[in-house]
Design an enzyme around this catalytic site. Structure first.
Site, PDB file in Angstrom:
ATOM      1  N   GLY A  46       0.831  -1.189   0.000  1.00  0.00           N
ATOM      2  CA  GLY A  46       0.000   0.000   0.000  1.00  0.00           C
ATOM      3  C   GLY A  46       0.867   1.241   0.000  1.00  0.00           C
ATOM      4  CD  GLN A  51       3.171   5.768   2.733  1.00  0.00           C
ATOM      5  OE1 GLN A  51       2.158   5.237   2.283  1.00  0.00           O
ATOM      6  NE2 GLN A  51       4.196   5.080   3.208  1.00  0.00           N
ATOM      7  CB  CYS A  89       5.226   2.092   7.294  1.00  0.00           C
ATOM      8  SG  CYS A  89       4.638   3.567   6.443  1.00  0.00           S
ATOM      9  CG  LEU A  90       6.608   1.173   1.272  1.00  0.00           C
ATOM     10  CD1 LEU A  90       6.009   1.510  -0.085  1.00  0.00           C
ATOM     11  CD2 LEU A  90       7.723   0.146   1.142  1.00  0.00           C
ATOM     12  CG  HIS A 131      -0.540   0.961   7.324  1.00  0.00           C
ATOM     13  ND1 HIS A 131       0.406   0.542   8.236  1.00  0.00           N
ATOM     14  CD2 HIS A 131       0.121   1.758   6.446  1.00  0.00           C
ATOM     15  CE1 HIS A 131       1.572   1.088   7.916  1.00  0.00           C
ATOM     16  NE2 HIS A 131       1.429   1.823   6.826  1.00  0.00           N
ATOM     17  CD  GLU A 132      -0.949   2.368   2.816  1.00  0.00           C
ATOM     18  OE1 GLU A 132      -0.607   3.559   2.678  1.00  0.00           O
ATOM     19  OE2 GLU A 132      -0.124   1.474   3.053  1.00  0.00           O
ATOM     20  CG  HIS A 135       0.127   6.802   5.594  1.00  0.00           C
ATOM     21  ND1 HIS A 135       1.282   7.278   6.182  1.00  0.00           N
ATOM     22  CD2 HIS A 135       0.336   5.483   5.370  1.00  0.00           C
ATOM     23  CE1 HIS A 135       2.150   6.281   6.321  1.00  0.00           C
ATOM     24  NE2 HIS A 135       1.594   5.180   5.839  1.00  0.00           N
TER      25      HIS A 135
END
Length: 159
Positions: A46, A51, A89-90, A131-132, A135
């Protein structure tokens, strides 16, 4: 299509609330394509627009590697159950932590053509949606970690 730089924890853009998308412009379409390319290039499941430094309510998710969801202006409208597991997470490279999330979510969103749809998800997909969407409101999973944040390699060695 291009690979964009993924912003990392500590950068202000990750702590800001995103704005709703009013229409799909050529720039928004390009952003969505770039987000998919960036997510796949980084082996993520994701990615949210902040991000990559853009404060728009857009996320892309693909937990299977072959069926991506584009979610514009997504909202969770129902959730239930509970699951606890490791998240990464990225934007927090090399780290992981244990987080509890709903095991079921129902969300509404718009696709890349600004057509509304509903999605019901469980397990990993439900976790990824939660999670996304966090953000988009300026939150990282590290705020929800139970216990200490760990190095990803240490967790892989345990499993």
């Amino acid at each position: 299509m291009a690979i964009r730089n993924v912003r990392e924890m500590g950068e202000d853009v990750l702590n800001k609330k995103c704005k709703e998308v009013k229409e799909i412009t050529p720039r928004v379409s390009e952003l969505i394509d770039d987000m998919l390319d960036t997510m796949y290039d980084a082996s993520g499941v994701g990615l949210a627009a902040p991000q990559v430094g853009i404060l728009k309510r857009i996320v892309v998710i693909d937990v299977t590697g072959e069926d991506p969801y584009v979610m514009v202006n997504p909202k969770i409208v129902e959730q239930s159950g509970e699951q606890t597991g490791y998240e990464a997470c990225l934007s927090v490279p090399g780290k992981t932590g244990v987080v509890t999330r709903p095991n079921y979510v129902k969300a509404i969103a718009y696709n890349e053509k600004m057509e509304q749809y509903e999605i019901e998800a469980t397990e990993l997909l439900a976790r990824a949606i939660c999670h996304e969407l966090d953000h988009l409101d300026g939150h990282l999973y590290v705020e929800k970690v139970e216990g200490a944040l760990m190095n990803s390699e240490d967790v892989e060695e345990e499993e």
